[in-house]
Design an enzyme around this catalytic site. Structure first.
Site, PDB file in Angstrom:
ATOM      1  N   CYS A   1       3.339   0.107  -8.260  1.00  0.00           N
ATOM      2  CA  CYS A   1       3.896  -1.223  -8.039  1.00  0.00           C
ATOM      3  C   CYS A   1       4.429  -1.779  -9.359  1.00  0.00           C
ATOM      4  CB  CYS A   1       2.818  -2.148  -7.482  1.00  0.00           C
ATOM      5  SG  CYS A   1       3.465  -3.742  -6.997  1.00  0.00           S
TER       6      CYS A   1
ATOM      7  N   CYS B   1       0.868  -1.172   0.000  1.00  0.00           N
ATOM      8  CA  CYS B   1       0.000   0.000   0.000  1.00  0.00           C
ATOM      9  C   CYS B   1       0.907   1.225   0.000  1.00  0.00           C
ATOM     10  CB  CYS B   1      -1.004  -0.006   1.152  1.00  0.00           C
ATOM     11  SG  CYS B   1      -0.336   0.154   2.798  1.00  0.00           S
TER      12      CYS B   1
ATOM     13  N   CYS C   1      -2.246   1.189  -4.070  1.00  0.00           N
ATOM     14  CA  CYS C   1      -0.993   1.882  -4.410  1.00  0.00           C
ATOM     15  C   CYS C   1      -0.969   2.300  -5.875  1.00  0.00           C
ATOM     16  CB  CYS C   1       0.242   1.053  -4.051  1.00  0.00           C
ATOM     17  SG  CYS C   1       0.547  -0.393  -5.062  1.00  0.00           S
TER      18      CYS C   1
END
Length: 140
Positions: free
Chosen positions: A92, A14, A88
């Protein structure tokens, strides 16, 4: 001691690694024990884990007071079989051969423990389902 190379590995990501991903990692570690390798990280880690999250997890019998937010690295993603993102966005890194799941939960940042409890409970439910999915059934 199980062979760690043969264990499924999960990375929870996150933004701040101070709430959702910390709760998910703690539940997976607590419930799956040494059957799964668990990591968590954040794309922009906070200084500390959210105190309301620490309190909510303590109420569930899990102490995460010693945890610290960790920065998301390419190596962490490469080392895992399953990457579970929790808000997120596109930060990522994506690698072929990895399984990606995106779990949408409200962000507990700035929230009190009353707001964190339902998030914690929903994360626990998803973790229990994940364990059934990624760990081999116990031998009779």
């Amino acid at each position: 001691m199980p062979d760690t190379a043969a264990l499924p590995s999960v990375l929870f990501v996150c933004v701040h690694n101070a709430g959702r991903s910390q709760m998910a990692a703690a539940f997976l570690t607590h419930l799956a024990g040494d059957r799964v390798q668990v990591r968590s990280a954040g794309s922009a880690p906070a200084e500390t884990v959210n105190p309301a999250v620490v309190q909510a997890m303590a109420e569930a019998g899990i102490d995460i007071s010693a945890e610290v937010p960790k920065v998301l690295t390419v190596e962490a993603v490469q080392a895992c079989d399953v990457v579970i993102t929790m808000g997120c966005g596109d930060t990522c890194p994506v690698f072929p051969g990895k399984r990606y799941l995106d779990w949408q939960f409200p962000d507990p940042a700035g929230q009190g423990v009353d707001a964190v409890r339902p998030i914690r409970d929903e994360i626990e439910k998803r973790i229990r389902g994940l364990i059934d999915e990624i760990t081999p059934a116990a031998q009779p």
